[in-house]
Motif scaffolding. Structure first.
Motif, PDB file in Angstrom:
ATOM      1  N   SER B  15       0.720  -1.234   0.015  1.00 52.72           N
ATOM      2  CA  SER B  15      -0.085  -0.119   0.254  1.00 52.72           C
ATOM      3  C   SER B  15       0.862   1.051   0.029  1.00 52.72           C
ATOM      4  N   GLY B  16       2.125   0.946   0.110  1.00 54.76           N
ATOM      5  CA  GLY B  16       3.100   2.299   0.224  1.00 54.76           C
ATOM      6  C   GLY B  16       3.531   2.847   1.416  1.00 54.76           C
ATOM      7  N   LYS B  17       3.617   1.933   2.591  1.00 55.05           N
ATOM      8  CA  LYS B  17       3.846   2.308   3.671  1.00 55.05           C
ATOM      9  C   LYS B  17       5.375   2.665   3.902  1.00 55.05           C
ATOM     10  N   THR B  18       6.433   2.023   3.197  1.00 54.13           N
ATOM     11  CA  THR B  18       7.788   2.347   3.347  1.00 54.13           C
ATOM     12  C   THR B  18       8.191   3.612   2.508  1.00 54.13           C
ATOM     13  N   ASN B  19       7.389   3.847   1.426  1.00 55.18           N
ATOM     14  CA  ASN B  19       7.804   5.388   0.770  1.00 55.18           C
ATOM     15  C   ASN B  19       7.261   6.526   1.636  1.00 55.18           C
ATOM     16  N   ILE B  20       6.142   6.178   2.131  1.00 58.36           N
ATOM     17  CA  ILE B  20       5.484   7.175   2.999  1.00 58.36           C
ATOM     18  C   ILE B  20       6.238   7.350   4.348  1.00 58.36           C
ATOM     19  N   ALA B  21       6.883   6.417   4.725  1.00 55.72           N
ATOM     20  CA  ALA B  21       7.373   6.528   6.169  1.00 55.72           C
ATOM     21  C   ALA B  21       8.796   7.283   5.816  1.00 55.72           C
ATOM     22  N   VAL B  22       9.502   6.952   4.734  1.00 49.97           N
ATOM     23  CA  VAL B  22      10.868   7.903   4.421  1.00 49.97           C
ATOM     24  C   VAL B  22      10.533   9.242   4.151  1.00 49.97           C
ATOM     25  N   ASN B  23       9.409   9.468   3.415  1.00 46.58           N
ATOM     26  CA  ASN B  23       8.961  10.896   2.977  1.00 46.58           C
ATOM     27  C   ASN B  23       8.476  11.731   4.195  1.00 46.58           C
ATOM     28  N   LEU B  24       7.743  11.094   5.187  1.00 44.87           N
ATOM     29  CA  LEU B  24       7.440  11.806   6.295  1.00 44.87           C
ATOM     30  C   LEU B  24       8.570  11.895   7.003  1.00 44.87           C
ATOM     31  N   ALA B  25       9.669  11.082   7.107  1.00 43.93           N
ATOM     32  CA  ALA B  25      10.782  11.267   8.008  1.00 43.93           C
ATOM     33  C   ALA B  25      11.580  12.557   7.383  1.00 43.93           C
ATOM     34  N   PHE B  26      11.667  12.696   6.100  1.00 46.14           N
ATOM     35  CA  PHE B  26      12.133  13.905   5.542  1.00 46.14           C
ATOM     36  C   PHE B  26      11.330  14.967   5.886  1.00 46.14           C
ATOM     37  N   ALA B  27      10.199  15.052   5.832  1.00 46.59           N
ATOM     38  CA  ALA B  27       9.363  16.159   6.059  1.00 46.59           C
ATOM     39  C   ALA B  27       9.549  16.574   7.501  1.00 46.59           C
ATOM     40  N   ARG B  28       9.314  15.849   8.337  1.00 43.75           N
ATOM     41  CA  ARG B  28       9.846  16.214   9.931  1.00 43.75           C
ATOM     42  C   ARG B  28      10.876  16.785  10.430  1.00 43.75           C
ATOM     43  N   LYS B  29      11.854  16.165   9.478  1.00 49.83           N
ATOM     44  CA  LYS B  29      13.293  16.655   9.919  1.00 49.83           C
ATOM     45  C   LYS B  29      13.350  18.038   9.443  1.00 49.83           C
ATOM     46  N   LYS B  30      12.949  18.546   8.176  1.00 50.76           N
ATOM     47  CA  LYS B  30      12.791  19.705   7.658  1.00 50.76           C
ATOM     48  C   LYS B  30      12.086  20.674   8.578  1.00 50.76           C
ATOM     49  N   GLU B  31      11.212  20.340   9.172  1.00 50.16           N
ATOM     50  CA  GLU B  31      10.187  21.088  10.295  1.00 50.16           C
ATOM     51  C   GLU B  31      11.017  21.137  11.359  1.00 50.16           C
ATOM     52  N   GLY B  32      12.039  20.602  11.407  1.00 48.87           N
ATOM     53  CA  GLY B  32      13.166  20.816  12.824  1.00 48.87           C
ATOM     54  C   GLY B  32      13.164  19.691  13.891  1.00 48.87           C
ATOM     55  N   PHE B  33      12.528  18.639  13.574  1.00 50.05           N
ATOM     56  CA  PHE B  33      12.276  17.719  14.737  1.00 50.05           C
ATOM     57  C   PHE B  33      13.735  16.527  14.409  1.00 50.05           C
ATOM     58  N   GLU B  34      13.962  16.138  15.349  1.00 48.66           N
ATOM     59  CA  GLU B  34      14.897  14.967  15.190  1.00 48.66           C
ATOM     60  C   GLU B  34      14.230  13.583  15.100  1.00 48.66           C
ATOM     61  N   VAL B  35      14.464  13.187  13.927  1.00 48.30           N
ATOM     62  CA  VAL B  35      13.738  11.868  13.494  1.00 48.30           C
ATOM     63  C   VAL B  35      14.631  10.646  13.118  1.00 48.30           C
ATOM     64  N   THR B  36      14.011   9.421  13.776  1.00 52.49           N
ATOM     65  CA  THR B  36      14.837   8.246  13.596  1.00 52.49           C
ATOM     66  C   THR B  36      13.707   7.296  12.825  1.00 52.49           C
ATOM     67  N   VAL B  37      13.914   6.703  11.921  1.00 53.97           N
ATOM     68  CA  VAL B  37      13.075   5.540  11.164  1.00 53.97           C
ATOM     69  C   VAL B  37      13.451   4.286  11.478  1.00 53.97           C
ATOM     70  N   ALA B  38      12.451   3.531  11.752  1.00 52.62           N
ATOM     71  CA  ALA B  38      12.781   2.040  11.919  1.00 52.62           C
ATOM     72  C   ALA B  38      12.166   1.127  11.050  1.00 52.62           C
ATOM     73  N   ASP B  39      12.602  -0.060  10.692  1.00 52.85           N
ATOM     74  CA  ASP B  39      12.074  -0.968   9.670  1.00 52.85           C
ATOM     75  C   ASP B  39      11.809  -2.181  10.418  1.00 52.85           C
ATOM     76  N   LEU B  40      10.319  -2.364  10.642  1.00 56.04           N
ATOM     77  CA  LEU B  40      10.060  -3.484  11.319  1.00 56.04           C
ATOM     78  C   LEU B  40       9.363  -4.528  10.348  1.00 56.04           C
ATOM     79  N   ASP B  41       9.882  -4.702   8.957  1.00 53.67           N
ATOM     80  CA  ASP B  41       8.989  -5.256   8.007  1.00 53.67           C
ATOM     81  C   ASP B  41       9.510  -6.786   8.248  1.00 53.67           C
ATOM     82  N   ILE B  42       8.683  -7.791   8.551  1.00 50.65           N
ATOM     83  CA  ILE B  42       9.179  -9.282   8.238  1.00 50.65           C
ATOM     84  C   ILE B  42       8.667 -10.134   7.522  1.00 50.65           C
ATOM     85  N   VAL B  43       8.003  -9.308   6.557  1.00 50.19           N
ATOM     86  CA  VAL B  43       7.312 -10.086   5.579  1.00 50.19           C
ATOM     87  C   VAL B  43       8.044 -10.028   4.121  1.00 50.19           C
TER      88      VAL B  43
END
Lengths: 350, 221
Positions: B15-43
């Motif tokens: 459904s596009g979760k990974t792509n959204i996660a990465v894009n959200l991370a970039f957006a939040r970082k730009k807003e000035g937040f410290e951001v970490t991303v985690a990949d919990l995919d086991i499928v």
């Protein structure tokens, strides 16, 4: 919303098979084709079909034999190592003259290999794979839409000629997503008076068997089968031609290799190089006539494939070695880049 | 969309979760937040956040990912640094969960701690152009299966309806009705509608809460 759906290649195969009337899927999971089984597991119970995860690839293929003998559209899917296990069943299916769809979403080999895409099961698919004199129809889709279309076509061809048909894809084609239109109007079915459906005491028994105790009889069966193969070679070969009309150089590639090659051909044309692409859609029967025809104009052929050079033999045979054929390849799960194919085009000395 | 400490993205396979996660991370970082991303995919062993490792590194976004992601080792393995999702309270954590209920099993171990902390957003990513989530009923069914497996209720929806490279502005507009119906069916608020960045000018003003994205994985074919 549109009638288009965004599908992975593996899902397109599964949904198209259902659309084609397949209600019997027998499989065993292996990457990179597991989505076919996962999709079937979700859909089949909802439509009164059977999804069965067998205890092994060997039982899965034998379940397909049983279902096909009963006259229903049946299929199985796997990836390279699993297809090796299924090969005994494929030979039996050819011997019993049973139609079924076998999907191979290839991965790197030999042995357990890796889970990245490959085309190194070309020999296995086109030369039989199992024992004995036989062929399978082998279809090589080049897009996710074609994955769906060739699934439907595969069932039809298998039934027309009473033989197994293999859909030969690769890990990338199985995993990548593209929009697909599923057109149910295109589905055709065949009568199966030979199927073992019970005589109801109204007819003689139908017998599905690959065993013959009389050598002359077995010889006759084989000769008859090869008459049918000749008819298939005459009528069913398919290929896409792209910019071949005035081409000095012909790139031959199927599946994912053809998609990469097309980009290279476009780039080479921009440089003024007269190059075209022939994309075999049927690997058996191989589109020999189309290649032989192209050899009248073209001076050089390049076989682009994800193997150490398997299809190249069919290219050479098709043009009777009348032109040099070079090989451009990456193996082990690596896909050549358009730049690498372009480099192979640059290397050709006309 | 609220910015909670932990943003979890779950939904149907593909459904596009990974792509959204990465894009959200970039957006939040730009807003000035410290951001970490985690990949919990086991499928799925393919199309992982690992594909964006370089870009994330450049942007200063740490990636928590299994050593086997995108490798030939086809194991449903979780990353070593798994518990940073709970314990590392330094900035935002964006978590990519694997597809369907099978993917959500990986979430179960965190459900209790996340509920207790109560500073998370659990987002259902939907694409009405995917075959098994073509209407609100099917989508709600998958939502329920994921909640049952992950033991964590969803809090909102991101409409990521698209047809890959062929997506037009009309396709996105046509998906709004599906997203709204799904919102009503599930009782979850529609937080964002995603759109490929180049289509953004055509849709601005026509759809609320648009989120422009770039595709992280480019194709050579």
């Amino acid at each position: 919303m549109k009638d288009k759906v965004l599908m992975k290649g593996n899902e397109a195969i599964a949904e198209a098979a259902i659309m084609a009337g397949c209600r019997h899927y027998f499989g065993y999971p292996i990457t990179p084709q597991t989505e076919v089984a996962a999709y079937m597991a979700k859909r089949m119970p909802k439509i009164g079909g059977t999804f069965l995860q067998a205890e092994s690839e060997i039982s899965a293929v034998n379940m397909v034999i049983g279902a096909a003998a009963a006259g229903v559209r049946a299929m199985t899917s796997s990836s390279s190592p699993g297809i090796s296990l299924k090969s005994e069943g494929l030979s039996y299916m050819a011997g019993c003259e049973l139609p079924a769809l076998i999907v191979n979403v290839q991965r790197g080999g030999p042995g357990l290999g890796g889970i990245q895409p490959s085309q190194s099961d070309y020999f296995q698919a086109t030369r039989g794979g199992g024992h004995g004199d036989y062929h399978m129809l082998v279809l090589a889709p080049g897009s996710i839409q074609e994955m769906a279309d060739m699934t439907v076509k595969g069932f039809e061809l298998a039934e027309t000629y009473r033989m197994p048909c293999m859909l030969l894809a690769d890990g990338t084609m199985g995993q990548m997503m593209e929009p697909v239109v599923l057109n149910v109007d295109n589905v055709k079915t065949a009568e199966k008076p030979w199927a073992v459906t019970g005589t109801k005491c109204e007819r003689e028994h139908n017998v599905i068997n690959s065993l013959s105790l009389v050598p002359e009889e077995l010889e006759k069966w084989n000769l008859k089968r090869y008459e049918r193969y000749a008819c298939i070679e005459e009528n069913e070969a398919m290929a896409e031609e792209f910019m071949t009309e005035d081409a000095d150089i012909i790139v031959v590639a199927f599946g994912i290799a053809a998609r990469v090659s097309k980009n290279a051909v476009v780039a080479a044309r921009k440089e003024g190089i007269k190059v075209g692409l022939i994309r075999p859609i049927t690997l058996w029967p191989f589109p020999k006539k189309i290649l032989a025809n192209a050899a009248q104009q073209a001076k050089h052929f390049i076989s682009v494939e994800l193997s150490m050079g398997q299809m190249i033999e069919d290219v050479e045979l098709a043009i009777r070695c009348s032109r040099p054929v070079s090989l451009c390849t990456r193996v082990g799960g690596v896909i050549p880049s358009p730049e690498e194919v372009l480099e192979a085009i640059h290397k050709v000395q006309l | 969309m609220r910015t909670r400490r932990v943003t979890l993205l779950a939904g149907h396979y593909g459904s596009g979760k990974t792509n959204i996660a990465v894009n959200l991370a970039f957006a939040r970082k730009k807003e000035g937040f410290e951001v970490t991303v985690a990949d919990l995919d086991i499928v799925n062993p393919y199309y992982r956040m690992k594909d964006s490792e370089e870009a994330l590194k450049e942007a200063g976004i740490p990636l928590i990912s299994s050593a086997f992601a995108n490798s030939n080792v086809d194991l449903p393995a979780l990353p070593q640094e798994l518990y940073r999702i709970i314990d590392d309270k330094n900035g935002q954590m964006i978590v990519d969960i694997g597809g369907d209920d099978r993917g959500a099993y990986a979430l179960g171990r965190f459900a209790g701690a996340l509920k207790k902390e109560n500073d998370y957003e659990m987002i259902l990513v939907i694409n009405g152009y995917r075959p098994l989530t073509g209407d609100e009923k099917e989508t709600a069914q998958i939502m329920k299966e994921i909640e049952d497996a992950g033991h964590l209720p969803f809090t909102g929806i991101i409409n990521n309806s698209n047809l890959g490279n062929e997506t037009t502005a009309e396709d996105i507009l046509a998906s709004v009705r599906y997203a709204e119906k799904t919102s009503r069916e599930t009782g979850l608020p529609l937080l964002l509608t995603t759109v490929r960045a180049d289509l953004l000018p055509q849709l601005t003003g026509k759809i609320d809460n648009l989120f422009g994205m770039t595709l992280q994985k480019s194709r050579l074919w």
